[in-house]
Design a protein around this motif. Sequence first.
Motif, PDB file in Angstrom:
ATOM      1  N   GLY A  53      -5.725  -4.537  -1.693  1.00  0.00           N
ATOM      2  CA  GLY A  53      -6.712  -3.518  -2.019  1.00  0.00           C
ATOM      3  C   GLY A  53      -6.022  -2.204  -2.495  1.00  0.00           C
ATOM      4  O   GLY A  53      -6.313  -1.124  -1.819  1.00  0.00           O
ATOM      5  N   GLU A  88      -4.253  -6.462  -5.905  1.00  0.00           N
ATOM      6  CA  GLU A  88      -5.835  -6.594  -5.546  1.00  0.00           C
ATOM      7  C   GLU A  88      -6.311  -6.898  -4.537  1.00  0.00           C
ATOM      8  O   GLU A  88      -7.164  -6.462  -3.616  1.00  0.00           O
ATOM      9  N   ARG A  89      -5.593  -8.300  -4.017  1.00  0.00           N
ATOM     10  CA  ARG A  89      -5.793  -8.801  -2.748  1.00  0.00           C
ATOM     11  C   ARG A  89      -5.424  -7.746  -1.587  1.00  0.00           C
ATOM     12  O   ARG A  89      -6.306  -7.555  -0.326  1.00  0.00           O
ATOM     13  N   ARG A 141       0.553   1.295 -13.125  1.00  0.00           N
ATOM     14  CA  ARG A 141       1.238  -0.035 -13.858  1.00  0.00           C
ATOM     15  C   ARG A 141       1.930   0.855 -14.940  1.00  0.00           C
ATOM     16  O   ARG A 141       1.413   1.400 -15.671  1.00  0.00           O
ATOM     17  N   ASP A 152      -4.563   0.449  -5.453  1.00  0.00           N
ATOM     18  CA  ASP A 152      -5.068   0.573  -6.763  1.00  0.00           C
ATOM     19  C   ASP A 152      -3.805   1.600  -7.101  1.00  0.00           C
ATOM     20  O   ASP A 152      -3.879   2.932  -6.847  1.00  0.00           O
ATOM     21  N   ARG A 196       0.808  -1.168   0.238  1.00  0.00           N
ATOM     22  CA  ARG A 196       0.017   0.144   0.040  1.00  0.00           C
ATOM     23  C   ARG A 196       0.852   1.230   0.083  1.00  0.00           C
ATOM     24  O   ARG A 196       0.329   2.373  -0.082  1.00  0.00           O
ATOM     25  N   VAL A 227      -0.473  -8.416  -9.979  1.00  0.00           N
ATOM     26  CA  VAL A 227      -1.963  -7.435 -10.277  1.00  0.00           C
ATOM     27  C   VAL A 227      -2.736  -8.241  -9.192  1.00  0.00           C
ATOM     28  O   VAL A 227      -3.438  -7.543  -8.392  1.00  0.00           O
ATOM     29  N   GLU A 228      -2.760  -9.667  -9.389  1.00  0.00           N
ATOM     30  CA  GLU A 228      -3.511 -10.217  -8.170  1.00  0.00           C
ATOM     31  C   GLU A 228      -3.124 -10.026  -6.511  1.00  0.00           C
ATOM     32  O   GLU A 228      -4.112  -9.746  -6.084  1.00  0.00           O
TER      33      GLU A 228
END
Length: 343
Positions: free
Chosen positions: A227, A224-225, A232, A229, A200, A220-221
């Motif tokens: 949280g 996403e896990r 890239r 954003d 983060r 990317v996964e």
Amino acid sequence: MSAAYATFDLAPAIRAGGVLADGGYQVHRDFVDFVVDGRPLLFRLSDLDAVSPLASDVPPAIFTAQVRALLLEAEPPLPDGRFVIYGCPECADLGCGAVTAVIERDGEDYIWRDFAWQTDEHADLQLNGYHGIGPFRFRGAEYRAALGALMERSAAPRRRVLLIGARVAVLAKLAAALRAIGIGADITQDARAVPAEELRGYGAVAFGRAVGEEERAAVVEALERAGVDIARVDGLAPIVPLLVAQIEQALDRSPLPQRRLVGLTAAGSSAAVEVTSACRVRITAYRLDRLHRTHTREVFDGVLEPGRHRVPLDPRAVKGEAYLVARTTGGVRAAPVTGGRRG
């Protein structure tokens, strides 16, 4: 003092850093710019390379003191009621020059007037005044709300980048170059091993072009896990100044209408550049030869008026696999050269 009301707002901005064509470095600075009547005040000052005192990398106590000063809750730092509006992005020393102005109250309103370029304790308005700028009258409630909200924000721009690639030597040089201009950089081969709270803290993730789709998808996964954003960046080529430019472009969080440099494409022997205000634009071409050696050439350096411009390029500079980096005082963009002559 009579003056028509102007709107006052604040917006994130950057002073683009980077690795320059001569091998030097330019420090990256994130700051908050003043937006007057919907347009960044800095854009009215021609091609000035400067940042406001509201920079993200100053200590919190100093940042708060700067905001309080603009609210006239502290004494002005310069004689005659003058405040620094923009200063040197490298050292913030008055000796390098600064844009200053008188800030005063008139009832509930705040007025900014007598803008000048200042290099010592006193401003010479006759010699160095910005006679076409101001005075600006701001409604007190709007002015205080914008600056007050700024003090309440706790989240600073995330200026760390996660680097993922197969060429360790290139990643190490890229990380060193980013750190030299004030952007944190970390290298990993597997983002799944990075704790979520650490992920983060990144503002962007950059992939080398040798990183496969499966590896990219795993990163990317993991983001996403967690949280997260974040921006890239898909590296165009293993050329450090080019990758630095791509990362800086991705880290720019300023609203698109409040950027100077908003477009760069290149095809064959010409480039298309779009700017929103008059500014000096410098374009550098980077070319890889058949032995994957990098060749660098400055292909344009000039002042462009607002709008879209076609810039001719020396065909020798963009022969084969080539890329462009365009820079102005408020931003940077990178683009591949398509449709050029190969070989």
